[in-house]
Design an enzyme around this catalytic site. Structure first.
Site, PDB file in Angstrom:
ATOM      1  N   ASP A 122       1.120  -5.133  -6.242  1.00  0.00           N
ATOM      2  CA  ASP A 122       2.471  -5.099  -6.768  1.00  0.00           C
ATOM      3  C   ASP A 122       2.192  -4.907  -8.502  1.00  0.00           C
ATOM      4  O   ASP A 122       1.278  -5.507  -9.002  1.00  0.00           O
ATOM      5  CB  ASP A 122       3.237  -6.166  -6.372  1.00  0.00           C
ATOM      6  N   CYS A 164     -16.796  -2.476  -5.853  1.00  0.00           N
ATOM      7  CA  CYS A 164     -15.663  -3.253  -5.353  1.00  0.00           C
ATOM      8  C   CYS A 164     -14.562  -2.641  -6.427  1.00  0.00           C
ATOM      9  O   CYS A 164     -13.377  -2.714  -6.136  1.00  0.00           O
ATOM     10  CB  CYS A 164     -15.784  -4.505  -5.699  1.00  0.00           C
ATOM     11  N   HIS A 193      -0.656   0.913  -5.058  1.00  0.00           N
ATOM     12  CA  HIS A 193       0.518   0.326  -4.847  1.00  0.00           C
ATOM     13  C   HIS A 193       0.854  -0.169  -3.503  1.00  0.00           C
ATOM     14  O   HIS A 193       1.541  -1.198  -3.344  1.00  0.00           O
ATOM     15  CB  HIS A 193       1.697   0.941  -5.759  1.00  0.00           C
TER      16      HIS A 193
END
Ligand code: CAO
Length: 537
Positions: free
Chosen positions: A513, A453, A509
């Site tokens: 953020d 993950c 991105h």
């Protein structure tokens, strides 16, 4: 001679379209064997035979419309007595029944030769290089024993046997490529009871995917060849007829991704074609290329400037290069830096090393970071996600598996520690060290490399200040750790020496953020600076 006609298909169904004729003249047909695959208004079904014998004529073809009551086949009735050494599934059934009888009559029973195929190696891995054969013909092998050493795109691993028995034939050679599903060897396994054998054969027969497989039964020498390591049958797999699955397989479509338009979501041929068309359209619109418009520059002739030597890249090196280029080109990366004061953590770490029962488990900063990272990605779920740009969806994961970059002689390998949230720091350290050791000794299993993950890359044991790690796609963030060093920190009007750990968080991105990234990294810093918070977990 007997005729087989299209039987009643249900209320108000008078005709159907043939998707596939499953038999040809000359085939030995058994009662109940599938003859046609047809599509009615309601469903796609297989039509079973109500006769048996040798097929003399087939009167229909693929794509034709047929009516209920129409003659499909003409069959010469015979008692089906398999003659050849290589028989079809139909014959296999007959033979298993015979063996059953043999068992009841206390006659000598069959020995079984089982084919071992190269198992699934992981998503998108279709083949591997055979580096070393670890067994020879005549060897008696056991389950879990290493059979082959192979190199895949991701790692060098040993393929363990799923069988006990004697190797009677080997089909691969060192230095060659083997495909997933390819027969690697045949093993004579212990002689089963006929009933057991029947069950095995019938299990093999019932699996849809195995329709095209041939099961050899040699009655004279009483040897049955059963296919082992078949693709696993997914009980929840998409509802589709074998021919539809076959088409999907042939054109490289994952049937489970295809939306079915038939009743109950059944997937039709047309659904697979439509899905494939859409995929191509999507690909065409983005030209399906990574690094669009970037033309490779040709290399100069370096030998003009001095002596050079060319060496082939190892498979791992070349795939790492591909993977990282892909990640770099497709993920808009940002790297955020911060520093954590780990002076107190270091004291705790050193303190633990003197506890005798923890002998052999040396805690390092990576141990603590594993635990902290798993809590952090729970706290900030957008860091435990993947992006599906095709469907414009974000996939959030509810599990916490953390990859740890390991430097090995063969290149960078990222084993994954599973369910980190459910383990304590000692268990995690032990597991991580075992995985790193396995990676370095080329013993890592593919399961150990999948399902990550989030990744931690700690280069601090070697040195360095900061670096910009590349996100390990399809993950969305990676934590780079550099060398912790003592620095003067201004506190209460004085500079005091504190052990400061440089951290670099690279993130995708598209889904994260900048503000979230710094919150996430700060959360990690605060946890490192307040170790008691997570130590009690
Ligand atoms: N700062 C200061 N010291 C550190 C440190 C850090 N960030 N990280 C580790 N150390 C210290 C350890 O405490 C240990 O010191 P002692 O021997 O005095 O106790 C020493 O360095 C060696 O640690 P280690 O590397 O054996 O153990 P680890 O748990 O920190 O790391 C592993 C395990 C597998 C991550 C590491 O061995 C490794 O392979 N690192 C390289 C990762 C890599 O290649 N990343 C790049 C990927 S991108 O190309």
């Amino acid at each position: 001679m007997k005729e087989f006609i299209l039987p009643e298909l249900g209320e108000n169904i008078e005709s159907a379209s043939i998707l596939k004729v499953l038999v040809v003249p000359g085939d030995i047909l058994e009662f109940d064997q599938a003859v046609l695959e047809i599509e009615t208004d309601k469903a796609t079904i297989e039509v079973p035979s109500t006769v048996s014998g040798i097929i003399k004529d087939v009167f229909v073809k693929d794509g034709e419309k047929i009516k209920v009551g129409q003659v499909i086949l003409r069959v010469e009735e015979i008692e089906v007595q398999p003659q050849s050494t290589k028989t079809t599934q139909t014959e296999a059934k007959t033979v298993s029944a015979k063996n059953d009888k043999a068992a009841r009559d206390n006659k000598p029973q069959a020995s079984v030769v089982t084919e071992f195929k190269l198992p699934e190696l992981g998503e998108n891995i279709e083949s591997a290089n055979v580096l070393k054969l670890l067994v020879s013909v005549g060897d008696v092998i056991q389950k879990e024993q290493g059979i082959l050493e192979i190199e895949t795109d991701k790692a060098t691993i040993e393929v363990p046997s799923t069988l006990n028995g004697k190797v009677v034939e080997l089909f691969v050679k060192e230095g060659t490529k083997a495909k997933v599903g390819q027969v690697v060897l045949r093993v004579e396994t212990s002689i089963p009871q006929a009933n057991e054998m029947k069950t095995k054969v019938e299990t093999a027969l019932t699996a849809q995917e195995k329709k095209e497989e041939t099961i050899e039964i040699v009655r004279g020498s009483a040897t049955a060849v059963i296919i082992d390591n078949q693709p696993k049958i997914n009980l929840q797999s998409a509802p589709a007829a074998p021919s539809v699955r076959r088409l999907a397989r042939e054109i490289g479509i994952d049937i489970n991704q295809v939306p079915g338009s038939g009743s109950g979501g059944r997937i039709r041929m047309s659904d697979v074609k439509e899905y494939s068309k859409k995929l191509h359209e999507n690909r065409d619109s983005s030209s399906g290329q990574v690094g669009i418009g970037i033309k490779a520059e040709s290399l100069p002739d370096f030998s003009k400037f001095g002596e050079v030597e060319r060496k082939a890249m190892s498979n791992i090196r070349s795939k790492t290069a591909d993977h990282l280029s892909y990640a770099w080109a497709t993920i808009p990366h940002v790297t955020q830096f911060d520093k954590a004061d780990i002076t107190d953590l270091e004291k705790i770490r050193k303190g633990f090393s003197s506890i005798p029962e923890q002998d052999g488990i040396k805690l390092t900063v990576t141990s603590f970071l594993l635990k902290i990272a798993s809590s952090a990605i729970k706290e900030f779920p957008q860091f435990n996600a993947s992006v599906d740009m095709e469907k414009k969806e974000i996939i959030y994961k509810k599990y916490t598996n953390i990859g740890v970059a390991v430097d090995t002689e063969n290149g960078l390998i990222v084993p994954v520690v599973k369910n980190v949230d459910q383990k304590n720091i000692f268990q995690l350290t032990k597991e991580m060290n075992e995985l790193a050791e396995k990676a370095r000794k080329r013993k890592i299993g593919l399961d150990d490399l999948q399902g990550g993950c989030f990744t931690i890359s700690n280069l601090g044991g070697i040195g360095g200040t900061y670096f910009t790690p590349i996100v390990n796609s399809p993950e969305v963030a990676i934590l780079g750790v550099s060398r912790g060093t003592f620095e003067p920190v201004y506190k209460d009007g004085h500079f005091i020496p504190r052990l400061m750990l440089p951290l670099s968080l690279s993130y995708d991105h598209r889904v994260i953020d900048g503000a979230d990234a710094i919150r996430f990294l700060r959360w990690i810093v605060v946890s490192l600076e307040n170790p008691s918070k997570f130590l009690i977990q």
